[in-house]
Design a protein around this motif. Structure first.
Motif, PDB file in Angstrom:
ATOM      1  N   ASN A  80      10.059  15.657  -1.517  1.00  0.00           N
ATOM      2  CA  ASN A  80      10.003  16.608  -0.083  1.00  0.00           C
ATOM      3  C   ASN A  80       8.566  17.361  -0.237  1.00  0.00           C
ATOM      4  O   ASN A  80       8.177  18.026   0.329  1.00  0.00           O
ATOM      5  CB  ASN A  80      11.099  17.405  -0.067  1.00  0.00           C
ATOM      6  N   GLU A  81       8.352  17.680  -1.520  1.00  0.00           N
ATOM      7  CA  GLU A  81       7.122  18.614  -1.725  1.00  0.00           C
ATOM      8  C   GLU A  81       6.014  17.619  -1.621  1.00  0.00           C
ATOM      9  O   GLU A  81       4.882  18.354  -2.015  1.00  0.00           O
ATOM     10  CB  GLU A  81       7.276  19.013  -3.310  1.00  0.00           C
ATOM     11  N   GLY A  82       5.999  16.533  -1.398  1.00  0.00           N
ATOM     12  CA  GLY A  82       4.636  15.808  -1.225  1.00  0.00           C
ATOM     13  C   GLY A  82       4.336  14.962  -2.371  1.00  0.00           C
ATOM     14  O   GLY A  82       3.101  14.391  -2.426  1.00  0.00           O
ATOM     15  N   MET A  83       5.081  14.812  -3.361  1.00  0.00           N
ATOM     16  CA  MET A  83       4.545  13.844  -4.532  1.00  0.00           C
ATOM     17  C   MET A  83       4.793  12.375  -3.992  1.00  0.00           C
ATOM     18  O   MET A  83       5.605  12.015  -3.496  1.00  0.00           O
ATOM     19  CB  MET A  83       5.584  14.311  -5.824  1.00  0.00           C
ATOM     20  N   THR A  84       3.677  11.736  -4.574  1.00  0.00           N
ATOM     21  CA  THR A  84       3.745  10.151  -4.291  1.00  0.00           C
ATOM     22  C   THR A  84       4.707   9.596  -5.225  1.00  0.00           C
ATOM     23  O   THR A  84       4.547   9.692  -6.526  1.00  0.00           O
ATOM     24  CB  THR A  84       2.350   9.701  -4.489  1.00  0.00           C
ATOM     25  N   CYS A  85       5.788   9.106  -4.666  1.00  0.00           N
ATOM     26  CA  CYS A  85       6.529   8.384  -5.473  1.00  0.00           C
ATOM     27  C   CYS A  85       7.041   7.042  -5.308  1.00  0.00           C
ATOM     28  O   CYS A  85       6.979   6.517  -4.129  1.00  0.00           O
ATOM     29  CB  CYS A  85       8.046   8.939  -5.345  1.00  0.00           C
ATOM     30  N   MET A  86       7.018   5.950  -6.361  1.00  0.00           N
ATOM     31  CA  MET A  86       7.320   4.877  -6.218  1.00  0.00           C
ATOM     32  C   MET A  86       8.629   4.545  -6.919  1.00  0.00           C
ATOM     33  O   MET A  86       8.753   4.578  -8.136  1.00  0.00           O
ATOM     34  CB  MET A  86       6.332   3.922  -6.716  1.00  0.00           C
ATOM     35  N   LEU A  87       9.773   4.271  -6.481  1.00  0.00           N
ATOM     36  CA  LEU A  87      11.110   4.262  -6.973  1.00  0.00           C
ATOM     37  C   LEU A  87      11.833   2.663  -6.953  1.00  0.00           C
ATOM     38  O   LEU A  87      11.780   2.095  -6.072  1.00  0.00           O
ATOM     39  CB  LEU A  87      12.215   5.100  -6.322  1.00  0.00           C
ATOM     40  N   VAL A  88      12.006   2.303  -8.035  1.00  0.00           N
ATOM     41  CA  VAL A  88      12.905   1.077  -7.996  1.00  0.00           C
ATOM     42  C   VAL A  88      14.375   1.581  -8.160  1.00  0.00           C
ATOM     43  O   VAL A  88      14.592   2.389  -9.172  1.00  0.00           O
ATOM     44  CB  VAL A  88      12.516   0.245  -9.137  1.00  0.00           C
ATOM     45  N   ASP A 118       0.696  -1.161  -0.228  1.00  0.00           N
ATOM     46  CA  ASP A 118      -0.284  -0.165   0.135  1.00  0.00           C
ATOM     47  C   ASP A 118       1.022   1.126  -0.126  1.00  0.00           C
ATOM     48  O   ASP A 118       2.004   1.261   0.615  1.00  0.00           O
ATOM     49  CB  ASP A 118      -0.913  -0.081   1.212  1.00  0.00           C
ATOM     50  N   VAL A 119       0.446   2.164  -0.868  1.00  0.00           N
ATOM     51  CA  VAL A 119       1.177   3.515  -0.600  1.00  0.00           C
ATOM     52  C   VAL A 119       0.293   4.539  -0.525  1.00  0.00           C
ATOM     53  O   VAL A 119      -0.709   4.777  -1.215  1.00  0.00           O
ATOM     54  CB  VAL A 119       1.924   3.605  -2.075  1.00  0.00           C
ATOM     55  N   GLN A 120       0.479   5.437   0.395  1.00  0.00           N
ATOM     56  CA  GLN A 120      -0.346   6.436   0.759  1.00  0.00           C
ATOM     57  C   GLN A 120      -0.119   7.785   0.114  1.00  0.00           C
ATOM     58  O   GLN A 120       1.111   7.873  -0.318  1.00  0.00           O
ATOM     59  CB  GLN A 120      -0.043   6.799   2.487  1.00  0.00           C
ATOM     60  N   LYS A 121      -0.980   8.511  -0.232  1.00  0.00           N
ATOM     61  CA  LYS A 121      -0.624   9.868  -0.637  1.00  0.00           C
ATOM     62  C   LYS A 121       0.242  10.490   0.086  1.00  0.00           C
ATOM     63  O   LYS A 121       0.293  10.697   1.150  1.00  0.00           O
ATOM     64  CB  LYS A 121      -1.940  10.721  -1.005  1.00  0.00           C
ATOM     65  N   GLY A 122       1.513  11.052  -0.826  1.00  0.00           N
ATOM     66  CA  GLY A 122       2.372  11.823  -0.428  1.00  0.00           C
ATOM     67  C   GLY A 122       3.666  11.163   0.128  1.00  0.00           C
ATOM     68  O   GLY A 122       4.571  11.556   0.773  1.00  0.00           O
ATOM     69  N   GLU A 123       3.520   9.791   0.091  1.00  0.00           N
ATOM     70  CA  GLU A 123       4.565   8.900   0.543  1.00  0.00           C
ATOM     71  C   GLU A 123       5.517   8.585  -0.664  1.00  0.00           C
ATOM     72  O   GLU A 123       5.087   8.568  -1.794  1.00  0.00           O
ATOM     73  CB  GLU A 123       3.847   7.660   1.038  1.00  0.00           C
ATOM     74  N   ALA A 124       6.791   8.518  -0.222  1.00  0.00           N
ATOM     75  CA  ALA A 124       7.690   8.027  -1.163  1.00  0.00           C
ATOM     76  C   ALA A 124       8.287   6.614  -0.755  1.00  0.00           C
ATOM     77  O   ALA A 124       8.604   6.442   0.364  1.00  0.00           O
ATOM     78  CB  ALA A 124       8.933   8.923  -1.089  1.00  0.00           C
ATOM     79  N   ILE A 125       8.139   5.563  -1.682  1.00  0.00           N
ATOM     80  CA  ILE A 125       8.493   4.347  -1.271  1.00  0.00           C
ATOM     81  C   ILE A 125       9.508   3.787  -2.353  1.00  0.00           C
ATOM     82  O   ILE A 125       9.826   4.211  -3.349  1.00  0.00           O
ATOM     83  CB  ILE A 125       7.479   3.288  -1.095  1.00  0.00           C
ATOM     84  N   CYS A 126      10.716   2.924  -1.610  1.00  0.00           N
ATOM     85  CA  CYS A 126      11.743   2.327  -2.472  1.00  0.00           C
ATOM     86  C   CYS A 126      11.384   0.963  -2.590  1.00  0.00           C
ATOM     87  O   CYS A 126      11.126   0.299  -1.502  1.00  0.00           O
ATOM     88  CB  CYS A 126      12.972   2.812  -1.992  1.00  0.00           C
ATOM     89  N   ILE A 127      11.621   0.460  -3.721  1.00  0.00           N
ATOM     90  CA  ILE A 127      11.728  -1.114  -3.990  1.00  0.00           C
ATOM     91  C   ILE A 127      13.098  -1.266  -4.216  1.00  0.00           C
ATOM     92  O   ILE A 127      13.802  -0.941  -5.328  1.00  0.00           O
ATOM     93  CB  ILE A 127      11.016  -1.537  -4.993  1.00  0.00           C
TER      94      ILE A 127
END
Lengths: 315, 253, 247
Positions: free
Chosen positions: B197-205, B34-43
């Motif tokens: 940091n600006e709050g963009m939801t990001c999913m990074l590999v 699950d990814v919340q709005k404004g969260e940045a997750i890394c895979i």
């Protein structure tokens, strides 16, 4: 030592000068659509286009399937013509058999013309190609002009030119040597061959990496030595496939000489057909001619492909 | 579980038990996150562990075999027509490892193309926004350059601007620094950091572990098509629970 | 103008270089008509062959195996036989079947020799164009297309805005070769008595017995014609080349 290096530098500068001028003048260099993202496929296509441009046409890609189809067309045409034949008319195959010696003699003529045009054209083309990479500016200029002139002229026009303007005989030391039609036609076909061979030579020399020139220079070879001992030996491999493809194209083009009245296979087939005066024979006879050409050109096309694959590692 | 569901808002991206095979090879074997709005997750994880495939599935570029992927109100696995997929891609933008800029268009045109042609926005407004985006990624001066005139890092930053021009809800980054020279990686990562940091939801590999530790709120470690372990970076990097995680980290750190 | 024409008459009288295409109104008209015919053959065949190429490349991507087979058969036939044979095939083979009986009782062909020349030349060059365009489209990397898709481009838009412009640039060098070759091949229309440049020139020299002069004129005209085309194509190739790549 210093002089040698100097000469060499002038030499390779000259080569680049040739390259850039030729590109500006006639776009012979691979006008690559060099988009890095597209590199592999796009470069390959641009390279092929440049090769085809130099070698007189895109490579023939004959497969056994073509032969099978031609034979089938020939067989069907024979069958149709047989079905149309009136009572008392000899069978199609018997008619063909009757004319076979004549047709084959015509085909040998085609082959003789192609062989002679190829050898003459190649010799002249090698000289012209070498002149195109000369260090003397004037020689380069003239050679480039001659090459482009004969490459831009349609083959048929060159054929007409030689047929009509070469004398039908020459006198050498009081001896009169006749020049038959087919010899003149041979010269006519040799001219475009010459221009294309010249381009193949130039393309091959330019395709050798500059590093080869540089490493030869560092070993104190002079320009002539570098050219003859290092560059040209590597070129032969690169020149062989396009040269053979050019020969296949030339062989197919020998039928053009029928337009100017040389008694080759197309002319003789036409004569045989008008002598027989049976419209049904048209297709089987011409299909037979195509089969002959296929039988001759297929091994060449095949071998060209093999050589190309074999030498592809150089790239 | 129930208590948690009432306190945390509905996640923006929800991946449930996703399976994906290419021929006989199963690359995703039941992945959920699950990814919340404004969260940045890394895979993170070894190559071939299905990280990139997961991003492609979320963007609807490759269909999944089973499971569900929900982005906002889109059930990605149910999108069939081009039209429906296009609607999804207005919300989810992706940046690729090989930048994939359109080589026959300038940097500015690359950024402008999708908003003009897909969103059908006013060209002048898009231009203003595109220039602002190029400025944001530090490439205002290169607006008229073609991709071939830019370095890899610059191209990648244009690609980020191009993705942002769609005003997406989620940005997917697929190993965006893997094809870059070390010295240009810095600028690209700075751009992504600013976004997060600006709050963009990001999913990074990514393979940049230090960057993951610094930017991500959650890090997922995948291997062999499953999520082996996940958690806040401090926990996952410093006190990994699983042996496989530890082995991987000891190789890359 | 008349002064120039007259000059060629004087040239003939003083040097014996006979160029009636300049001073003789009849020959001049013949020659100009021949030149127009060559240009018309070239331009119409170029346009038609490019159209065949585009449609053929599209059909080659068809899902129906039969369609692909037909297109392939077409390419194989026209790629591997001499163009002269193709012209004969159309004109004598098919042309003789397509005829009606005229008022005098003689068979009247439905399709003129000029039309057959255009048809066979277009099919000849078209076969190569199909392959050229097809290769160009295939050379556009999948990843670039994927990027367009992920930006929300529809399939049609991706094709029109991304794939085609790139494919065209990739195809251009080969396309140019083929079109230059096509213009040179128009001379083969001579064989079926199409009054193009070569044909009218041969008429002029047999009427005036000035073979050397007309031969040189012919060679020069083709050199200029083909040279101009090559130059124009080269310019074009470079004009649409994307900056920042290569020299």
């Amino acid at each position: 030592m210093r002089r040698a290096a100097d000469r060499l530098w002038r030499g390779s500068a000259a080569r680049t000068a040739v390259a850039s001028r030729a590109r500006a003048w006639h776009s012979l260099a691979p006008a690559a659509t060099d988009l890095p993202v597209l590199l592999p496929a796009a470069t390959r296509l641009a390279r092929n286009a440049a090769k085809a441009r130099r070698g007189g046409g895109p490579p023939l890609r004959l497969t056994p399937a073509h032969g099978v189809v031609l034979l089938a067309v020939f067989a069907i045409a024979c069958g149709v013509a047989q079905a149309q034949a009136g009572a008392g008319q000899p069978s199609v195959l018997a008619t063909l058999w009757k004319w076979l010696p004549v047709l084959l003699r015509g085909f040998v003529f085609n082959l003789a013309i192609s062989a002679m045009a190829m050898s003459t054209g190649t010799l002249a083309g090698l000289v012209l190609g070498y002149a195109q990479i000369s260090q003397v500016k004037a020689v380069r200029g003239v050679a480039a002009f001659v090459t482009h002139f004969f490459r831009n002229a349609p083959w048929l026009v060159l054929l007409f030119y030689c047929m009509f303007l070469l004398p039908f005989q020459v006198r050498v030391f009081g001896m009169t040597i006749p020049i038959p039609d087919w010899t003149k036609a041979t010269f006519g076909l040799a001219l475009p061959v010459m221009a294309n061979v010249a381009e193949i030579v130039r393309g091959a020399v330019q395709s050798i990496p500059t590093a080869q020139w540089e490493s030869a220079a560092s070993l104190a070879f002079n320009r002539r030595q570098t050219m003859w001992m290092i560059i040209l030996p590597q070129c032969i491999k690169r020149m062989l496939p396009p040269w053979m493809n050019l020969y296949a194209i030339l062989t197919m083009s020998t039928v053009l000489t029928s337009i100017v009245g040389v008694a080759e296979i197309m002319t003789l087939t036409g004569r045989a057909l008008s002598a027989e005066n049976r419209p049904g024979l048209l297709l089987p006879f011409y299909a037979f001619v195509l089969v002959l050409f296929f039988l001759y050109c297929y091994p060449i096309a095949r071998w060209t492909l093999r050589l190309e694959a074999k030498y592809a590692v150089d790239r | 579980m129930n208590a948690e569901a009432t306190t945390t808002p509905r996640p923006l991206v929800s991946v449930r038990d996703v399976h994906k095979s290419f021929g006989h090879v199963e690359v995703l074997k039941g992945v959920s996150m699950d990814v919340q709005k404004g969260e940045a997750i890394c895979i993170i994880g070894p190559s071939g562990s299905g990280k990139s495939t997961l991003l492609r599935c979320i963007n609807g570029l490759v269909p999944i075999n089973s499971g569900t992927i929900r982005v906002r109100d889109f059930e990605v696995q149910n999108l069939k027509t081009d039209h429906e997929k296009i609607a999804l891609r207005k919300e989810v933008s992706m940046v690729f490892q090989q930048y994939n800029l359109f080589p026959h268009k300038t940097a500015l045109d690359n950024v402008m193309m999708a908003p003009v042609h897909v969103l059908r926005e006013n060209r002048d407004e898009v231009r203003t926004r595109a220039l602002a985006l190029l400025k944001k990624v530090g490439l205002a001066a290169k607006a008229d350059a073609y991709p071939g005139e830019l370095s890899g890092g610059q191209q990648q930053r244009v690609a980020i601007a191009r993705a942002l021009a769609m005003r997406p809800e989620v940005m997917l980054f697929d190993e965006i620094t893997a094809a870059l020279d070390p010295e240009t990686i810095k600028d690209v990562l700075a751009t992504v950091r600013e976004l997060a940091n600006e709050g963009m939801t990001c999913m990074l590999v990514t393979h940049e572990m230090r960057f993951a530790r610094e930017v991500a709120s959650t890090v997922y470690f995948t291997d062999g098509g499953v999520i082996v372990e996940s958690g806040p970076p401090a926990q996952l990097f410093d006190r990994p629970a699983k042996e496989r995680t530890r082995a991987f980290l000891s190789q890359v750190l | 103008m008349d002064a120039i024409w007259h000059w060629f008459r004087v040239l003939y009288d003083t040097t014996g270089i006979n160029l009636p295409i300049f001073y003789d109104a009849f020959d001049r008209r013949r020659f100009v008509n021949g030149l127009w015919m060559t240009l018309a053959l070239s331009v119409i065949s170029i346009i038609a062959s490019v159209a065949i190429g585009v449609v053929g490349a599209w059909l080659q991507g068809s899902r129906l195996r039969m369609t692909r087979r037909v297109v392939n058969g077409y390419i194989q036939f026209f790629r591997n036989t001499p163009p002269l044979v193709q012209i004969y095939f159309f004109y004598f083979g098919i042309g003789s079947l397509l005829s009606t009986t005229g008022p005098t009782g003689h068979p009247v062909p439905l399709v003129s020799n000029v039309a057959w020349a255009i048809i066979s030349l277009s099919f000849f060059a078209g076969a190569f164009n199909v392959e050229i365009f097809r290769a160009g489209v295939e050379a556009v990397p999948k990843t670039t297309i994927e990027a367009a898709e992920s930006l929300g481009f529809s399939r049609l838009r991706t094709y029109l805005l991304i794939v085609l412009p790139l494919a065209f640039r990739i195809s251009l060098p080969a396309l140019n070769n083929n079109l230059v070759n096509l213009v040179k091949t128009t001379t083969l229309a001579y064989a079926i008595a199409v009054p193009e440049l070569l044909y009218v020139t041969s008429q002029i020299w047999s009427d005036n017995l000035n073979v050397p002069e007309m031969m040189n004129v012919l060679l020069l005209v083709y050199f200029v014609l083909v040279g101009a085309l090559v130059l124009a194509m080269d310019r074009w190739e470079r004009a649409i080349r994307v900056p920042g790549f290569g020299a």
